[in-house]
Design an enzyme around this catalytic site. Structure first.
Site, PDB file in Angstrom:
ATOM      1  N   CYS A   1       0.813  -1.273   0.326  1.00  0.00           N
ATOM      2  CA  CYS A   1       0.309  -0.349  -0.347  1.00  0.00           C
ATOM      3  C   CYS A   1       1.151   1.227  -0.133  1.00  0.00           C
ATOM      4  CB  CYS A   1      -0.798   0.406   1.420  1.00  0.00           C
ATOM      5  SG  CYS A   1       0.196  -0.792   2.689  1.00  0.00           S
TER       6      CYS A   1
ATOM      7  N   GLU B   1      -7.598  -5.782   0.392  1.00  0.00           N
ATOM      8  CA  GLU B   1      -7.584  -4.572   1.275  1.00  0.00           C
ATOM      9  C   GLU B   1      -6.419  -3.897   0.831  1.00  0.00           C
ATOM     10  OE1 GLU B   1      -5.657  -3.839   5.652  1.00  0.00           O
ATOM     11  OE2 GLU B   1      -4.594  -4.777   3.577  1.00  0.00           O
TER      12      GLU B   1
ATOM     13  N   ARG C   1      -8.372   2.108  12.485  1.00  0.00           N
ATOM     14  CA  ARG C   1      -7.953   1.824  11.695  1.00  0.00           C
ATOM     15  C   ARG C   1      -9.270   2.140  10.147  1.00  0.00           C
ATOM     16  NH1 ARG C   1      -2.778  -0.268  11.624  1.00  0.00           N
ATOM     17  NH2 ARG C   1      -2.311  -1.597   9.302  1.00  0.00           N
TER      18      ARG C   1
HETATM   19  C1  SAM Z   1       0.450  -4.680   3.517  1.00  0.00           C
HETATM   20  S1  SAM Z   1       1.186  -5.935   3.480  1.00  0.00           S
HETATM   21  C2  SAM Z   1      -0.054  -7.316   3.874  1.00  0.00           C
HETATM   22  C3  SAM Z   1      -0.202  -7.350   5.320  1.00  0.00           C
HETATM   23  C4  SAM Z   1      -0.384  -8.778   5.538  1.00  0.00           C
HETATM   24  N1  SAM Z   1      -2.556  -8.488   4.755  1.00  0.00           N
HETATM   25  C5  SAM Z   1      -1.146  -9.022   7.499  1.00  0.00           C
HETATM   26  O1  SAM Z   1      -2.262  -9.622   7.442  1.00  0.00           O
HETATM   27  O2  SAM Z   1       0.557  -9.559   7.697  1.00  0.00           O
HETATM   28  C6  SAM Z   1       1.570  -6.470   2.051  1.00  0.00           C
HETATM   29  C7  SAM Z   1       2.741  -7.360   1.584  1.00  0.00           C
HETATM   30  O3  SAM Z   1       3.969  -7.444   0.716  1.00  0.00           O
HETATM   31  C8  SAM Z   1       4.580  -7.540   0.556  1.00  0.00           C
HETATM   32  N2  SAM Z   1       5.415  -7.322  -0.966  1.00  0.00           N
HETATM   33  C9  SAM Z   1       5.146  -6.359  -1.550  1.00  0.00           C
HETATM   34  N3  SAM Z   1       5.780  -6.909  -2.921  1.00  0.00           N
HETATM   35  C10 SAM Z   1       5.670  -7.948  -2.834  1.00  0.00           C
HETATM   36  C11 SAM Z   1       5.757  -9.221  -3.439  1.00  0.00           C
HETATM   37  N4  SAM Z   1       6.522  -8.602  -5.302  1.00  0.00           N
HETATM   38  N5  SAM Z   1       5.581 -10.361  -3.826  1.00  0.00           N
HETATM   39  C12 SAM Z   1       5.361 -10.360  -2.634  1.00  0.00           C
HETATM   40  N6  SAM Z   1       4.966  -9.987  -1.627  1.00  0.00           N
HETATM   41  C13 SAM Z   1       5.027  -8.613  -1.550  1.00  0.00           C
HETATM   42  C14 SAM Z   1       5.504  -6.702   1.447  1.00  0.00           C
HETATM   43  O4  SAM Z   1       6.412  -7.815   1.735  1.00  0.00           O
HETATM   44  C15 SAM Z   1       4.159  -6.555   2.701  1.00  0.00           C
HETATM   45  O5  SAM Z   1       4.929  -7.921   3.619  1.00  0.00           O
END
Ligand code: SAM
Length: 421
Positions: free
Chosen positions: A181, A228, A272
Site C-alpha cells: 500500500c 484490502e 484503523r
Molecule cells: C500490506 S502488506 C500485507 C500484510 C498482510 N495482509 C498481513 O496481514 O500481514 C503487503 C506485503 O506485500 C509484500 N510484498 C511486497 N512486494 C511483494 C512482491 N513483489 N511479492 C510478494 N510479496 C510482496 C510486503 O513484504 C508486505 O509484507
C-alpha cells in the site's frame, strides 16, 4: 500414525539438496515448495510435478518405517493421505484444518498471515501463499508450518505463460490479498513526491502489483477476490486509481465489485480505516458489508500489566518529539507526537511505529511515556494470543503495522462464506 512436520520437512529438503533438478527460476523456493507440499501430500509438489511427488511419498513412507519410533507420533491435528501417512502440525499454533475444507484460498502478499488466520478459522484451507520479505516468511512459517513463496512476479512475470501460471498456482475459491500500500498511502505519497518518485500505479515496484493479482484472477477465475488496502486508495489521484481498479475488475475480469471503507475501532482498540474490496465471479450475488458500528474500544483493554523498562522512551527522544510537535503544529504540517488517551482507541499503527513510537505513546506515572510492546501491537490488530511474534522488535512493529485487523477481516469473510459456500 503421523509424521512429524519438522522432521519430514528436513528430510525432504535434504533429499532435494542431493541434486534434484529445480528450475533455476525457482531454486531459492525449495523451502516453500516442500512446506506447501507437506500441507497436501496427496497432490504433487508445486512447480516440480509428479515425478518428484511420487519419489517424496515413497521416500517418506520408507523413512518412516525405518525410523518408526522417532518419526511416527500420534497427535490430534494430523490428517490422512492416499499413502496412509498423516502429517502432524501440532507444533504450530495455526495448523491446517483436519476436516474437509469448506473452501480453498490463496494468501497473496501474506505478510505475517492476518488473512490466513481469519480464513482458516472459517474452515478454509490455504493452498498457496507468497510474501517477499524474509523476516515475514520466518514468522509465517513458525505459525503455520509453511514458507510463503517469494516475489509474486516469479509466477506472473513476462516469461511465464498463462498455462504455466495455471499449473503453478493451485485452483482456489478465494483470492485474498492486502496488496502493498505504500504507493497509495498518504505518508507514502508525500515521501515519494518529496523524492520525486512515481506513486500509485506508475510505481513499478509496488503499485503495479495490482496487475499481478489481476492476471492470476483472469487465469484462475476464483469465485471471490477479497482485497484490502489503505483508506487513501479511495482518494488517490482524485479517485482515478480506485476507478481504474473497479473498471479492471468489472470490465476486464467480468466480476462484480463492492468496496467499503471501514474503521476497526469498535472491533479492536485502534482507529484503523481501511478500504475493503469484495468481488464475485457470479455477478448475480448481492453483497453487503457487515455493519461495524459499536462503541470504540479503549486502548487500556490490551495493555500489558508490567512491560519491560526498555519500552520507555529516552528523555532526549521525548523532548525531540515535543519540540517537533510544537513546530509542526504552528506550520500546520508534519507529524505530531501523541501521548495516548487510554480510554480511547489508539491511533493507526503504521509500519514505521518502531522508529520512535510517535503515533501512540503510552503515558506512565512518574516516567517518560513508552512504546507499545509487540504483543500489544498484535492485540491492536486482533491477532490471537497464541500467535508467535516476529523474532525482532523492529520487525514486529513493521509487520503488525502492515497487517490486517484479523477479527474484522473475519467478519467480512464470514459474510462472503455465507453467500458462496
Ligand atoms: C500490506 S502488506 C500485507 C500484510 C498482510 N495482509 C498481513 O496481514 O500481514 C503487503 C506485503 O506485500 C509484500 N510484498 C511486497 N512486494 C511483494 C512482491 N513483489 N511479492 C510478494 N510479496 C510482496 C510486503 O513484504 C508486505 O509484507
Amino acid at each position: 500414525m503421523a509424521i512429524d512436520f519438522n522432521e519430514a520437512f528436513r528430510v525432504v529438503l535434504a533429499l532435494m539438496n542431493n541434486g534434484v533438478p529445480v528450475p533455476e527460476h525457482f531454486r531459492s523456493e525449495l523451502p516453500a515448495i516442500v512446506s506447501h507440499w507437506l500441507h497436501n501430500p496427496i497432490k504433487d509438489p508445486l512447480i516440480l510435478g509428479n515425478v518428484e511427488g511420487e519419489k517424496w511419498r515413497r521416500f517418506l513412507s520408507a523413512y518412516g518405517k525405518l525410523n518408526h519410533e522417532r518419526f511416527f507420533i500420534l497427535k490430534k491435528s494430523a490428517y490422512l493421505t492416499r499413502n496412509g501417512f498423516k502429517v502432524d502440525f501440532t507444533d504450530f499454533p495455526f495448523p491446517p484444518t483436519s476436516k474437509k475444507p469448506k473452501f480453498k484460498f490463496i494468501d497473496l502478499f501474506s505478510g505475517i498471515g492476518g488473512f490466513r488466520i481469519a480464513l482458516q478459522s472459517l474452515g478454509g484451507k490455504c493452498v498457496f501463499s507468497c510474501e517477499n520479505d524474509p523476516m515475514a516468511k520466518e514468522t509465517y512459517f513458525k505459525n503455520f508450518g509453511e514458507y510463503p513463496f517469494g516475489d509474486i512476479r516469479k509466477f506472473t512475470g513476462k516469461g511465464i505463460t498463462d498455462q504455466e501460471l495455471a499449473e503453478f498456482i493451485p485452483d482456489h475459491d478465494i483470492l485474498s490479498a492486502g496488496f502493498p500500500c505504500q504507493p497509495f498511502s498518504k505518508a507514502g505519497v508525500s515521501a515519494r513526491n518529496a523524492l520525486e518518485k512515481e506513486n500509485g500505479f506508475s510505481c513499478r515496484d509496488q503499485g503495479a502489483l495490482f496487475y499481478d493479482i489481476l492476471r492470476i484472477a483472469k487465469i484462475k477465475r476464483p469465485k471471490v477476490l477479497f482485497l484490502e488496502n489503505v483508506r487513501n486508495l479511495e482518494r488517490h489521484d482524485g479517485g482515478r486509481t480506485i476507478q481504474k481498479i473497479k473498471n479492471a475488475i468489472e470490465c476486464d475480469l467480468g466480476y462484480s465489485f463492492y468496496m467499503e471503507v471501514i474503521d476497526a475501532s469498535s472491533v479492536v482498540p485502534q482507529k484503523r480505516e481501511r478500504c475493503y474490496m469484495v468481488c464475485f465471479r457470479n455477478k448475480r450475488l448481492k453483497f453487503s458489508f457487515p455493519k461495524i458500528n459499536g462503541a470504540p474500544k479503549p486502548l487500556r483493554e490490551i495493555l500489558e500489566p508490567s512491560p519491560s523498562a526498555s519500552y520507555t522512551i529516552s528523555k532526549r527522544l521525548w523532548v525531540g518529539h515535543q519540540n517537533r510537535t510544537v513546530r509542526n503544529l504552528s506550520r500546520g504540517v508534519g507529524f505530531t507526537a501523541f501521548k495516548a488517551d487510554l480510554n480511547k482507541p489508539a491511533n493507526t499503527l503504521v509500519s514505521r511505529y518502531g522508529k520512535d513510537g510517535k503515533e501512540c505513546l503510552v503515558p506512565q506515572r512518574g516516567k517518560k511515556p513508552r512504546l507499545l510492546t509487540p504483543r500489544e501491537c498484535a492485540r491492536l490488530q486482533g491477532f490471537p494470543e497464541s500467535f508467535i511474534l516476529p523474532q525482532f522488535k523492529l520487525t514486529a512493529y513493521k509487520k503488525f503495522g502492515n497487517s490486517v485487523v484479523v477479527p474484522l477481516v473475519r467478519k467480512i469473510a464470514f459474510k462472503i462464506t455465507q453467500k458462496c459456500f
